[in-house]
Design a protein around this motif. Structure first.
Motif, PDB file in Angstrom:
ATOM      1  N   LEU A  72       4.427  -0.201 -46.738  1.00 24.59           N
ATOM      2  CA  LEU A  72       5.155  -0.490 -47.967  1.00 24.59           C
ATOM      3  C   LEU A  72       6.145   0.629 -48.295  1.00 24.59           C
ATOM      4  CD1 LEU A  72       5.511  -2.406 -50.368  1.00 24.59           C
ATOM      5  CD2 LEU A  72       3.712  -1.122 -51.530  1.00 24.59           C
ATOM      6  N   ASN A  73       5.715   1.872 -48.182  1.00 25.61           N
ATOM      7  CA  ASN A  73       6.612   3.003 -48.448  1.00 25.61           C
ATOM      8  C   ASN A  73       7.815   3.001 -47.510  1.00 25.61           C
ATOM      9  OD1 ASN A  73       5.214   4.036 -50.630  1.00 25.61           O
ATOM     10  ND2 ASN A  73       3.903   5.307 -49.358  1.00 25.61           N
ATOM     11  N   GLN A  74       7.590   2.666 -46.263  1.00 29.60           N
ATOM     12  CA  GLN A  74       8.682   2.583 -45.287  1.00 29.60           C
ATOM     13  C   GLN A  74       9.672   1.482 -45.698  1.00 29.60           C
ATOM     14  OE1 GLN A  74       7.134   1.808 -41.376  1.00 29.60           O
ATOM     15  NE2 GLN A  74       8.676   3.070 -40.397  1.00 29.60           N
ATOM     16  N   PHE A  75       9.147   0.341 -46.083  1.00 26.85           N
ATOM     17  CA  PHE A  75       9.970  -0.782 -46.515  1.00 26.85           C
ATOM     18  C   PHE A  75      10.775  -0.422 -47.762  1.00 26.85           C
ATOM     19  CE2 PHE A  75      10.288  -4.766 -49.052  1.00 26.85           C
ATOM     20  CZ  PHE A  75      11.155  -5.454 -48.217  1.00 26.85           C
ATOM     21  N   ILE A  76      10.117   0.189 -48.746  1.00 23.73           N
ATOM     22  CA  ILE A  76      10.796   0.582 -49.985  1.00 23.73           C
ATOM     23  C   ILE A  76      11.883   1.607 -49.701  1.00 23.73           C
ATOM     24  CG2 ILE A  76      10.482   1.786 -52.193  1.00 23.73           C
ATOM     25  CD1 ILE A  76       7.734   0.377 -52.362  1.00 23.73           C
ATOM     26  N   SER A  77      11.606   2.559 -48.819  1.00 21.83           N
ATOM     27  CA  SER A  77      12.607   3.574 -48.472  1.00 21.83           C
ATOM     28  C   SER A  77      13.844   2.943 -47.855  1.00 21.83           C
ATOM     29  CB  SER A  77      12.020   4.596 -47.503  1.00 21.83           C
ATOM     30  OG  SER A  77      11.034   5.353 -48.138  1.00 21.83           O
ATOM     31  N   GLU A  78      13.647   1.957 -46.983  1.00 20.32           N
ATOM     32  CA  GLU A  78      14.783   1.277 -46.359  1.00 20.32           C
ATOM     33  C   GLU A  78      15.614   0.535 -47.404  1.00 20.32           C
ATOM     34  OE1 GLU A  78      13.730  -1.149 -42.968  1.00 20.32           O
ATOM     35  OE2 GLU A  78      12.411   0.427 -42.187  1.00 20.32           O
ATOM     36  N   ILE A  79      14.948  -0.149 -48.299  1.00 23.58           N
ATOM     37  CA  ILE A  79      15.668  -0.883 -49.344  1.00 23.58           C
ATOM     38  C   ILE A  79      16.371   0.098 -50.285  1.00 23.58           C
ATOM     39  CG2 ILE A  79      15.364  -2.334 -51.396  1.00 23.58           C
ATOM     40  CD1 ILE A  79      13.153  -3.767 -49.893  1.00 23.58           C
ATOM     41  N   ASP A  80      15.687   1.159 -50.639  1.00 28.03           N
ATOM     42  CA  ASP A  80      16.221   2.140 -51.593  1.00 28.03           C
ATOM     43  C   ASP A  80      17.427   2.897 -51.038  1.00 28.03           C
ATOM     44  OD1 ASP A  80      16.159   3.242 -54.118  1.00 28.03           O
ATOM     45  OD2 ASP A  80      14.794   4.870 -53.557  1.00 28.03           O
ATOM     46  N   SER A  81      17.560   2.911 -49.719  1.00 24.03           N
ATOM     47  CA  SER A  81      18.687   3.625 -49.110  1.00 24.03           C
ATOM     48  C   SER A  81      20.009   2.861 -49.249  1.00 24.03           C
ATOM     49  CB  SER A  81      18.400   3.917 -47.633  1.00 24.03           C
ATOM     50  OG  SER A  81      18.371   2.716 -46.893  1.00 24.03           O
ATOM     51  N   VAL A  82      19.928   1.593 -49.627  1.00 27.75           N
ATOM     52  CA  VAL A  82      21.132   0.794 -49.848  1.00 27.75           C
ATOM     53  C   VAL A  82      21.698   1.193 -51.214  1.00 27.75           C
ATOM     54  CG1 VAL A  82      22.056  -1.538 -50.110  1.00 27.75           C
ATOM     55  CG2 VAL A  82      20.196  -1.110 -48.482  1.00 27.75           C
ATOM     56  N   PRO A  83      22.973   1.662 -51.252  1.00 26.28           N
ATOM     57  CA  PRO A  83      23.540   2.171 -52.513  1.00 26.28           C
ATOM     58  C   PRO A  83      23.541   1.182 -53.674  1.00 26.28           C
ATOM     59  CG  PRO A  83      24.971   2.680 -50.654  1.00 26.28           C
ATOM     60  CD  PRO A  83      23.892   1.795 -50.140  1.00 26.28           C
ATOM     61  N   SER A  84      23.689  -0.085 -53.409  1.00 25.58           N
ATOM     62  CA  SER A  84      23.786  -1.069 -54.495  1.00 25.58           C
ATOM     63  C   SER A  84      22.423  -1.615 -54.939  1.00 25.58           C
ATOM     64  CB  SER A  84      24.682  -2.228 -54.067  1.00 25.58           C
ATOM     65  OG  SER A  84      24.126  -2.871 -52.939  1.00 25.58           O
ATOM     66  N   VAL A  85      21.343  -1.065 -54.395  1.00 28.65           N
ATOM     67  CA  VAL A  85      20.009  -1.563 -54.715  1.00 28.65           C
ATOM     68  C   VAL A  85      19.264  -0.534 -55.553  1.00 28.65           C
ATOM     69  CG1 VAL A  85      17.773  -2.235 -53.748  1.00 28.65           C
ATOM     70  CG2 VAL A  85      19.876  -2.969 -52.630  1.00 28.65           C
ATOM     71  N   ARG A  86      18.617  -1.009 -56.589  1.00 27.44           N
ATOM     72  CA  ARG A  86      17.806  -0.132 -57.435  1.00 27.44           C
ATOM     73  C   ARG A  86      16.345  -0.535 -57.282  1.00 27.44           C
ATOM     74  NH1 ARG A  86      18.810  -0.256 -63.659  1.00 27.44           N
ATOM     75  NH2 ARG A  86      17.870  -2.288 -63.328  1.00 27.44           N
ATOM     76  N   VAL A  87      15.487   0.429 -56.974  1.00 27.54           N
ATOM     77  CA  VAL A  87      14.057   0.192 -56.809  1.00 27.54           C
ATOM     78  C   VAL A  87      13.328   0.874 -57.955  1.00 27.54           C
ATOM     79  CG1 VAL A  87      12.041   0.616 -55.344  1.00 27.54           C
ATOM     80  CG2 VAL A  87      14.234   0.034 -54.292  1.00 27.54           C
ATOM     81  N   THR A  88      12.438   0.140 -58.584  1.00 23.18           N
ATOM     82  CA  THR A  88      11.629   0.690 -59.670  1.00 23.18           C
ATOM     83  C   THR A  88      10.164   0.502 -59.307  1.00 23.18           C
ATOM     84  OG1 THR A  88      13.306   0.063 -61.287  1.00 23.18           O
ATOM     85  CG2 THR A  88      11.115   0.553 -62.136  1.00 23.18           C
ATOM     86  N   ASN A  89       9.400   1.575 -59.362  1.00 23.25           N
ATOM     87  CA  ASN A  89       7.958   1.517 -59.094  1.00 23.25           C
ATOM     88  C   ASN A  89       7.202   1.581 -60.413  1.00 23.25           C
ATOM     89  OD1 ASN A  89       7.957   1.554 -56.207  1.00 23.25           O
ATOM     90  ND2 ASN A  89       8.601   3.685 -56.325  1.00 23.25           N
ATOM     91  N   ILE A  90       6.232   0.722 -60.558  1.00 18.33           N
ATOM     92  CA  ILE A  90       5.373   0.720 -61.738  1.00 18.33           C
ATOM     93  C   ILE A  90       3.932   0.776 -61.253  1.00 18.33           C
ATOM     94  CG2 ILE A  90       4.646  -0.554 -63.781  1.00 18.33           C
ATOM     95  CD1 ILE A  90       7.385  -1.965 -63.704  1.00 18.33           C
ATOM     96  N   SER A  91       3.218   1.799 -61.659  1.00 18.28           N
ATOM     97  CA  SER A  91       1.803   1.927 -61.294  1.00 18.28           C
ATOM     98  C   SER A  91       0.951   1.464 -62.471  1.00 18.28           C
ATOM     99  CB  SER A  91       1.457   3.376 -60.964  1.00 18.28           C
ATOM    100  OG  SER A  91       2.180   3.805 -59.853  1.00 18.28           O
ATOM    101  N   LEU A  92       0.016   0.592 -62.181  1.00 22.01           N
ATOM    102  CA  LEU A  92      -0.876   0.078 -63.217  1.00 22.01           C
ATOM    103  C   LEU A  92      -2.286   0.575 -62.966  1.00 22.01           C
ATOM    104  CD1 LEU A  92       0.344  -3.631 -63.274  1.00 22.01           C
ATOM    105  CD2 LEU A  92       1.040  -1.775 -64.782  1.00 22.01           C
TER     106      LEU A  92
END
Length: 111
Positions: A25-45
């Motif tokens: 999951l971290n690898q996937f999020i890092s790849e998505i987050d590296s795209v300049p026009s994409v914003r990733v938000t993490n919420i821990s519950l």
């Protein structure tokens, strides 16, 4: 003419105590987050507070909190406040006849 906007909203979840998925999951999020026009938000519950478990069980059993507090405290401890685990644990108590409905008293009873 304004450029058409295309949007994609993705929600993902995982249990932080599962060892196989966080790395993937971290690898996937890092790849998505590296795209300049994409914003990733993490919420821990985390788990809900004991008072939340008390309210949840009070609502489910239709009994006042003062009558279910001791029972609810045990359920909260067993479930670590995870609402899903509260539901699963309560279901197992019914299936194992530790939590039963008394037609005579018209209320839930437990041992």
């Amino acid at each position: 003419e304004e450029e058409a906007r295309q949007c994609l909203f993705v929600v993902g979840s995982y249990r932080s105590n599962e060892e196989d998925y966080p790395e993937i999951l971290n690898q996937f999020i890092s790849e998505i987050d590296s795209v300049p026009s994409v914003r990733v938000t993490n919420i821990s519950l985390g788990g809900i507070a004991k008072s939340g478990t008390n309210s949840m069980i009070s609502d489910a059993l239709r009994l006042p909190i003062r009558l279910i507090r001791n029972f609810s405290d045990v359920v909260h401890k067993k479930s670590a406040g995870n609402p899903l685990f509260v539901k699963i644990f309560m279901t197992s108590l019914v299936e194992d006849h530790y939590l039963t409905y008394s037609l005579e008293e018209q209320r839930w009873k437990w041992d």
